[in-house]
Write an enzyme that holds these catalytic residues in place. Structure first.
Site, PDB file in Angstrom:
ATOM      1  N   CYS A  42      14.247  10.992   7.119  1.00  0.00           N
ATOM      2  CA  CYS A  42      13.882  10.811   8.553  1.00  0.00           C
ATOM      3  C   CYS A  42      14.920  11.055   9.393  1.00  0.00           C
ATOM      4  O   CYS A  42      14.578  11.013  10.444  1.00  0.00           O
ATOM      5  CB  CYS A  42      13.553   9.136   8.848  1.00  0.00           C
ATOM      6  SG  CYS A  42      14.171   8.221   7.686  1.00  0.00           S
ATOM      7  N   GLU A  72       8.919   1.841  11.989  1.00  0.00           N
ATOM      8  CA  GLU A  72      10.389   2.782  10.915  1.00  0.00           C
ATOM      9  C   GLU A  72       9.391   3.887  10.630  1.00  0.00           C
ATOM     10  O   GLU A  72       8.824   4.481   9.888  1.00  0.00           O
ATOM     11  CB  GLU A  72      10.929   2.150   9.724  1.00  0.00           C
ATOM     12  CG  GLU A  72      11.047   0.831   9.436  1.00  0.00           C
ATOM     13  CD  GLU A  72      12.349   0.911   9.551  1.00  0.00           C
ATOM     14  OE1 GLU A  72      12.910   1.546  10.445  1.00  0.00           O
ATOM     15  OE2 GLU A  72      13.114   0.098   9.971  1.00  0.00           O
ATOM     16  N   GLU A 130       8.995  16.292  14.614  1.00  0.00           N
ATOM     17  CA  GLU A 130       9.385  16.678  13.705  1.00  0.00           C
ATOM     18  C   GLU A 130       8.506  17.713  12.540  1.00  0.00           C
ATOM     19  O   GLU A 130       7.950  17.335  11.769  1.00  0.00           O
ATOM     20  CB  GLU A 130       8.975  14.813  13.234  1.00  0.00           C
ATOM     21  CG  GLU A 130       9.671  15.215  11.766  1.00  0.00           C
ATOM     22  CD  GLU A 130       9.938  13.236  10.806  1.00  0.00           C
ATOM     23  OE1 GLU A 130       8.223  12.424  11.395  1.00  0.00           O
ATOM     24  OE2 GLU A 130      10.566  12.658  10.898  1.00  0.00           O
ATOM     25  N   LYS A 181       0.731  -0.806   0.203  1.00  0.00           N
ATOM     26  CA  LYS A 181       0.204  -0.632  -0.043  1.00  0.00           C
ATOM     27  C   LYS A 181       1.272   1.261   0.028  1.00  0.00           C
ATOM     28  O   LYS A 181       1.681   1.551   1.321  1.00  0.00           O
ATOM     29  CB  LYS A 181      -0.708  -0.283   1.332  1.00  0.00           C
ATOM     30  CG  LYS A 181      -2.461   0.776   1.528  1.00  0.00           C
ATOM     31  CD  LYS A 181      -1.953   1.982   0.817  1.00  0.00           C
ATOM     32  CE  LYS A 181      -1.845   3.026   2.217  1.00  0.00           C
ATOM     33  NZ  LYS A 181      -1.829   4.469   1.413  1.00  0.00           N
TER      34      LYS A 181
END
Ligand code: NAD
Length: 504
Positions: free
Chosen positions: A299, A265, A397, A190
């Site tokens: 990331c 993750e 973030e 997906k």
């Protein structure tokens, strides 16, 4: 090939073919016929329409993956034969690097010079796992005197759901698909709704490589609907997820009812620490690359840069020059270093953090976005100077080209500040005192720390984060043993050992 030649070769932004789902070896529309628009981040025009999969499409894809796993030849094929398919996928990706990189840049706004490298890394993911499965994926044996031998075999799990983000789509998809397939699982991918194009290129490649029907399936669609249905499906044995921390937490909750194995993750807010004895020019190169490559949507980016007070002013001056000099522009231009952000919503989020930084008292220094590219979602490269680690812009973030710069004085102080954050994905330490380098690297709470280097990674290392940055590791043999297979122990008696004789 989407390339126009006019004197020098120039890649152009243009509408591309609509994207379908790929289920049981067929490219197909969504069961309910729905489709959504996919927007180009550079022009904010429509790239194409994408079939919007929902629960029914997930059901079909899972049924195909289950059939292919249980009845098909994939899991039972001789390893050397299965690896021929895996290597073939790698070769076909290599043949299509230009096309894949073009589509990736069109979809994400990532500079073409970077998507080319990512695509070639993606091909290597397949070759790497083909090698690993043939050489490393074997069990252990435990002889128990002359009475028993216990041994382990590592088996694939079955149909696996892979849910991926938009920031480096093709690379991250292959990072999961390669070990999942190489170990004999079947897959339902997906992809992120904001970056569907190269996922279908992967489906085309896999189709061309001739994998049996149902081994690899793609269902495009939105997180809550398509992703949610995949997570909840009882026949899906595991979910490997890369994306935001909050989404990871929802996925873990939603997978509890069907007791799925999950790999997470997640996000990051990684520190880069520059001590006064560091090679400042190299540290500068690494810090600038680490936050502004991938348009800041990385990331492991060093979004918090800690500078020792004795070198801070000099380092900041150089950072300011770099920010002015960065090549901001069309992702299709090979000279571009910073492109537009993925979508308007994300663009607004990143811009709002720059306002928050001002309110929190940072001095904001930015590069200049050229007038002619203003239609794109460009946030200029941004320095947040005089930042303090407890500010929101140092704790949350932002996931854009925004670097917070924080001054420090002592080693203890900087370790404490580096760790004073909910995330723990990566860390970078710059010093020429090796004792200190190791000491600090070991003290930084992160899954991965580099000393005197940017994020350069051997495919064999465990990849992943601690704290709110993830649960579990993928990469190298960690992907093979800890996620995509599970051990089974076989106990064999090789003599006439004692058996209790109850009721004799
Ligand atoms: P996201 O969490 O919004 O989406 C990721 C994927 O999850 C998408 O495919 C989305 O459709 C799907 N999803 C969303 N809600 C879902 C739900 N309820 N159920 C199932 N699936 C759902 O993340 P994003 O914005 O696409 O990506 C950026 C994030 O990814 C950043 O936080 C970044 O740090 C992180 N990231 C982490 C790593 C890593 O290795 N740790 C690598 C790349 C990106």
């Amino acid at each position: 090939m989407q390339v126009q030649t006019s004197g020098e070769q120039k890649l152009i932004h243009k509408r591309v073919d609509d994207v379908k789902l790929y289920i049981n070896g067929q490219f197909t529309d969504a069961a309910e016929g729905a489709a959504f628009e996919n927007i180009n981040p550079f022009t904010n025009e429509v790239n194409n329409l994408v079939a919007e999969g929902r629960a029914e499409d997930i059901n079909q894809a899972v049924a195909a993956a289950r059939k292919a796993f249980e009845e098909g030849p994939w899991g039972r094929m001789k390893v050397a034969e299965r690896m021929k398919y895996i290597n073939r996928i790698a070769d076909l990706i290599d043949e299509e690097i230009e096309e894949i990189a073009y589509l990736e840049s069109l979809d994400t706004g990532l500079p073409i010079s970077q998507t080319r490298k990512m695509t070639s890394r993606a091909a290597e993911n397949f070759r790497f796992y083909a090698r690993m499965v043939q050489t490393v994926l074997h069990g252990e044996s435990y002889p128990m005197d002359d009475e028993f031998i216990n041994y382990t075999v590592y088996n694939p799990l079955g149909p696996i759901g892979l849910i991926t983000p938009w920031n480096a789509p093709f690379m991250l998809e292959t990072w999961k698909v390669a070990p999942a397939l190489a170990t004999g699982n079947t897959v339902i991918l997906k992809p992120a709704e904001l970056s569907p194009l190269t996922a279908n290129k992967l489906a085309e490649v896999i189709h061309k490589a001739g994998l049996p029907e149902g081994v690899f399936n793609i269902v495009h669609g939105f997180g809550e609907t398509a992703g949610g249905a995949l997570v909840a499906h009882p026949d899906v044995k595991a979910i490997s997820f890369t994306g935001e921390t909050t989404t990871g937490s929802i996925i873990i909750k939603n997978s509890a009812d069907t007791l799925k194995k999950t790999s997470m993750e997640l996000g990051g807010k990684s520190p880069l620490i520059v001590f006064e004895d560091a090679d400042l020019d190299r540290a500068l190169d690494a810090a600038v690359w680490g936050i502004f490559s991938f348009n800041g949507e990385r990331c492991t980016s060093n979004s918090r840069v800690f500078l020792h007070k004795n070198i801070k002013d000099e380092f900041v001056e150089k950072l300011k020059q770099r920010v002015q000099n960065l090549k901001i522009g069309d992702p299709m231009d090979t000279k571009t270093q910073l492109g537009p952000l993925i979508g308007k919503e994300h663009f607004n989020k990143v811009k709002s953090y720059i306002e928050i930084a001002k309110e929190e008292g940072c001095e904001v220094v930015q590069g200049i976005v050229p007038e002619e590219v203003k239609a794109g979602n460009f946030v200029p490269p941004t320095l947040l100077l005089n930042a303090k680690n407890d500010m929101r812009v140092c704790q949350e973030e932002i996931f854009g080209p925004v670097m917070a710069v924080i001054e420090f004085e002592t080693e203890e102080e900087v370790i404490e500040a580096a760790n004073n954050v909910r995330y723990g994905l990566a860390g970078f330490v710059w010093t020429n005192d090796m004792k200190r380098g190791h000491r600090v690297a070991q003290a930084v709470e992160a899954g991965m720390v580099w000393i005197n280097a940017q994020n350069v990674r051997d495919l064999r290392i465990p990849f992943g984060g601690t704290k709110a940055s993830g649960i579990g590791r993928e990469g190298g043999h960690y992907a093979l043993f800890e996620f995509y297979t599970e051990p089974k122990v076989i106990h064999v008696a090789i003599g006439d050992h004692h058996i209790p004789q109850f009721g004799k």
